[in-house]
Design an enzyme around this catalytic site. Sequence first.
Site, mmCIF file in Angstrom:
data_model
loop_
_atom_site.group_PDB
_atom_site.id
_atom_site.type_symbol
_atom_site.label_atom_id
_atom_site.label_comp_id
_atom_site.label_asym_id
_atom_site.label_seq_id
_atom_site.Cartn_x
_atom_site.Cartn_y
_atom_site.Cartn_z
ATOM 1 N N GLU A 133 -10.216 5.367 7.195
ATOM 2 C CA GLU A 133 -8.802 5.731 7.243
ATOM 3 C C GLU A 133 -8.438 7.086 6.630
ATOM 4 O OE1 GLU A 133 -8.179 1.778 5.461
ATOM 5 O OE2 GLU A 133 -6.337 1.756 6.627
ATOM 6 N N ARG A 183 0.836 -1.217 0.000
ATOM 7 C CA ARG A 183 0.000 0.000 0.000
ATOM 8 C C ARG A 183 0.866 1.260 0.000
ATOM 9 N NH1 ARG A 183 -5.387 1.616 0.398
ATOM 10 N NH2 ARG A 183 -6.314 -0.420 0.761
HETATM 11 N N1 MTE Z 1 -12.664 4.379 14.456
HETATM 12 C C1 MTE Z 1 -12.769 3.992 15.743
HETATM 13 N N2 MTE Z 1 -13.562 4.687 16.572
HETATM 14 N N3 MTE Z 1 -12.081 2.906 16.226
HETATM 15 C C2 MTE Z 1 -11.235 2.183 15.408
HETATM 16 O O1 MTE Z 1 -10.620 1.219 15.855
HETATM 17 N N4 MTE Z 1 -10.265 1.927 13.161
HETATM 18 C C3 MTE Z 1 -9.907 2.624 11.913
HETATM 19 C C4 MTE Z 1 -11.140 3.304 11.324
HETATM 20 N N5 MTE Z 1 -11.807 4.094 12.319
HETATM 21 C C5 MTE Z 1 -11.091 2.590 14.036
HETATM 22 C C6 MTE Z 1 -11.865 3.696 13.603
HETATM 23 C C7 MTE Z 1 -9.351 1.735 10.902
HETATM 24 S S1 MTE Z 1 -7.706 1.378 10.954
HETATM 25 C C8 MTE Z 1 -10.110 1.216 9.901
HETATM 26 S S2 MTE Z 1 -9.442 0.254 8.700
HETATM 27 C C9 MTE Z 1 -11.550 1.456 9.832
HETATM 28 O O2 MTE Z 1 -12.025 2.285 10.879
HETATM 29 C C10 MTE Z 1 -12.264 0.111 9.913
HETATM 30 O O3 MTE Z 1 -13.624 0.239 9.868
HETATM 31 P P1 MTE Z 1 -14.438 0.501 8.506
HETATM 32 O O4 MTE Z 1 -13.890 -0.431 7.485
HETATM 33 O O5 MTE Z 1 -15.818 0.236 8.887
HETATM 34 O O6 MTE Z 1 -14.187 1.926 8.131
HETATM 35 N N1 HPA Z 2 -5.713 -2.590 4.080
HETATM 36 C C1 HPA Z 2 -5.904 -2.957 5.350
HETATM 37 N N2 HPA Z 2 -5.705 -4.162 5.795
HETATM 38 C C2 HPA Z 2 -5.285 -5.066 4.923
HETATM 39 C C3 HPA Z 2 -5.064 -4.759 3.588
HETATM 40 C C4 HPA Z 2 -5.298 -3.445 3.140
HETATM 41 O O1 HPA Z 2 -5.128 -3.090 1.966
HETATM 42 N N3 HPA Z 2 -4.625 -5.858 2.993
HETATM 43 C C5 HPA Z 2 -4.588 -6.802 3.940
HETATM 44 N N4 HPA Z 2 -4.989 -6.337 5.110
HETATM 45 MO MO1 MOS Z 3 -7.278 -0.523 9.350
HETATM 46 S S1 MOS Z 3 -5.266 -0.185 9.419
HETATM 47 O O1 MOS Z 3 -7.176 -1.260 7.745
HETATM 48 O O2 MOS Z 3 -7.466 -1.824 10.423
#
Ligand code: MTE
Ligand code: HPA
Ligand code: MOS
Length: 766
Positions: free
Chosen positions: A721, A318
């Site tokens: 993210e 990534r």
């Molecule tokens: N928001 C909260 N409150 N707590 C979390 O742990 N994780 C982040 C983001 N926002 C997180 C968060 C990360 S690393 C990711 S990948 C996404 O939420 C995962 O959830 P989503 O795929 O539903 O966005």
């Molecule tokens: N994003 C987050 N988590 C992951 C990914 C990615 O692209 N690939 C494997 N785990």
């Molecule tokens: Mo988020 S770093 O893809 O859990």
Amino acid sequence: MLTTQTNTESLKTVMKNRDSHSHVSGKSIYVDDIPVRIGTLYAAVFSSPHAHGKLQELNLSEAKQMPGVVRIFTHHDILGENQIGGIIPDEPLFAEHEVHYQGQPIALVIADTEANAREALHKIKVDIAPLPIIVDPREAQAKGELIIPPRSFRLGDTAAAFEQCTYIFEGTAETAGQEHLYIEGQGAYAYPMENGSIRIASSTQGPTALQRTAAQVLGIPMHQIEVDVTRLGGGFGGKEDQATTWGVMAALAVQHLQRPVKLILHRMDDMKMTGKRNPYTSDYKIGLDENHRILAYEATYYQNAGAAADLSPAIMERTLFHANNSYFIPNVTATAYSCRTNIPPNTAFRGFGGPQAMFVIEAAIDHAAKALQIDTNIIQRKNLLTENSEFPYGQHAKDCEAKACWDTATEQYDLKKLQQEVADFNAQNELLKKGLALMPICFGISFTKTSMNQARALVHVYHDGSVGVSTGAVEMGQGVNTKMAQVAAHAFGISIERIKIETTNTTRVANTSPSAASATADLNGKALLNACQQIKDRFLELAARRLKVAVDDVLLKNECVYIKEEKTDFTWKKLVMDAFLERLNLSAKGHYATPVIHFDKAKEKGHPFAYHVYGTAIITATLDCVRGTYTFDSVKVVHDFGASMNRMIDLGQTEGGIVQGIGWMTMEELLYNKDGRLLSNALSTYKIPDIYSVPDEVSVQFLRTDNRHDLAIFHSKAVGEPPLMYGIGAYFAVRNAILAFNPQANVPFSAPITPEKVLMGLYGSK
Ligand code: MTE
Ligand code: HPA
Ligand code: MOS
């Protein structure tokens, strides 16, 4: 004060996270809150005190005699494989012959109480013959210590393009790690079920990863392991892969003892034993023509992977995908090394390697601008992606909102005026200086590994009209349960109160991808929609038959059957009961796999992302040039949410991401010494943003867009993210404030820009 402003359009869906009430009233149940079963035992992990060495002797005899100790497990007790590596099998559950980082698990003490288990740890004696320790990724690369072979993404021909450049700048940029600091620490509670089966309650983003790994380590089939996740008190990537370890350990103890076993890490152990955001050190070379158009860019990234692969190969990938951030550059060569060092294996963290790459290109552009004595934002604006721009990995930007976000931000927030205010302030103040920076972002949505972009959902309509929904989505504070409830309520045209989101459980929804990559709502939401649609089709057919109209003319909304726009007295409850009495199937399993995406690793080209998310932030900082401390006046954002399905949650994600990003860039200083010891191993030595370090103003505008992003659930783009990367602008805002005080300051591109580094910049010289 945190002010939040949205554009004039009213909040489409003003709906709070449905868990917020039980969270703030303390009723939500986290792993450590699960009422313990009779006979529960407690586990504590004994880990390596040395960063690298040969395990000569492990003496457990004294520890075994300690009060309450039931058993001590080591790798000898593993009936399956002593292996937990997800991408590469390079990580034992318990060290066997060598240790590779301080905090690497060696043994697991089981006792009647947690205190007794922890007390016994002190009596374990270990003899380790030291081996050389590497903590610097460049040193690791030079010595050939690589996790995987290096990879390069290429577009055009950088060597030829640099020949054409009027200006060329080269340098180094570094970003440090980041501790996840989820409020709920790592933990698991496992207990025996019938006939050798084991149920594990875990705080994991990846229930299937835990199930698969536990089965492998215990030497039993996956169907013997059930993983159940109620919710997480935060994960931020830190529980995508690294929650597995503790769940497997608890399950191993259950397998041998046939008693419930609970393993909850103490905060300092959690900080010591688990991996964090990968630190990177990188070299860049950027070439521009006389009009400040970027013609060529080369970057070489040295990723500090730590002692094992964990997710670092995917994170490295990534990094390459985000080498050019939000800019179109016709000639790019980006190369990455995943370097093995003697610190805990680093892992996923919000942004997953993307932010690290984005810092480097921003540093390169800032370097060029300062050398050319022009505003950085001139180069940034000129080189933004446009419709159909090619990314170095072959995909083309579609519905590209890079310029729309930038231009809306600079106009709506009046950049000229903001710049003038900063200039005026700086002219009037000697010891306080302001700095301003713009940060555009572009983030690709989808797991970069195509096969992971799939999900399933199980829906039961109960015959009283209430609905139970199971998906692979893990709620970790990001509000996915609320979004899933919205999806089901919308699909059936019923009140959200009728929807219950069940725990995430591997026996109800199997073979899940982790909740990660910001893709959880898209993938699971689409699978859920598919399941609901199947049930809905059966209901509509029945309603049409009963009402003697064409099936195309009936629809479900407001808890009723409608014929075209006309309401009938055929209610949802009656419909459900009639369907049941007719012996229709009131349940369905939905499946979704993202279409379109693909990637060819041999060519490093393809179409890996369903879509991209764009945005621009304007960040202003005020610096105290005597103390080296700073505050952020404002972060003003225009963000591309698509058509947000829940503005409150999306706003929360944006604000949280910004603050977490600012923390990474400015104050969170993760330090390992030369012996591989984590120096910042507690909240007394590791500073994260608190309410006082939040910017005075955070404004978020939702970009108006007509684009229909079909691969986003309800056209509502992924949000988890991307906003973190606005925080990168905080580094540059502070840097600009330093340069306003001392134009000769030497401020290396090295984040975090802590007050100590600021002082060195303020009073140093080139
Ligand atoms: N928001 C909260 N409150 N707590 C979390 O742990 N994780 C982040 C983001 N926002 C997180 C968060 C990360 S690393 C990711 S990948 C996404 O939420 C995962 O959830 P989503 O795929 O539903 O966005
Ligand atoms: N994003 C987050 N988590 C992951 C990914 C990615 O692209 N690939 C494997 N785990
Ligand atoms: Mo988020 S770093 O893809 O859990």
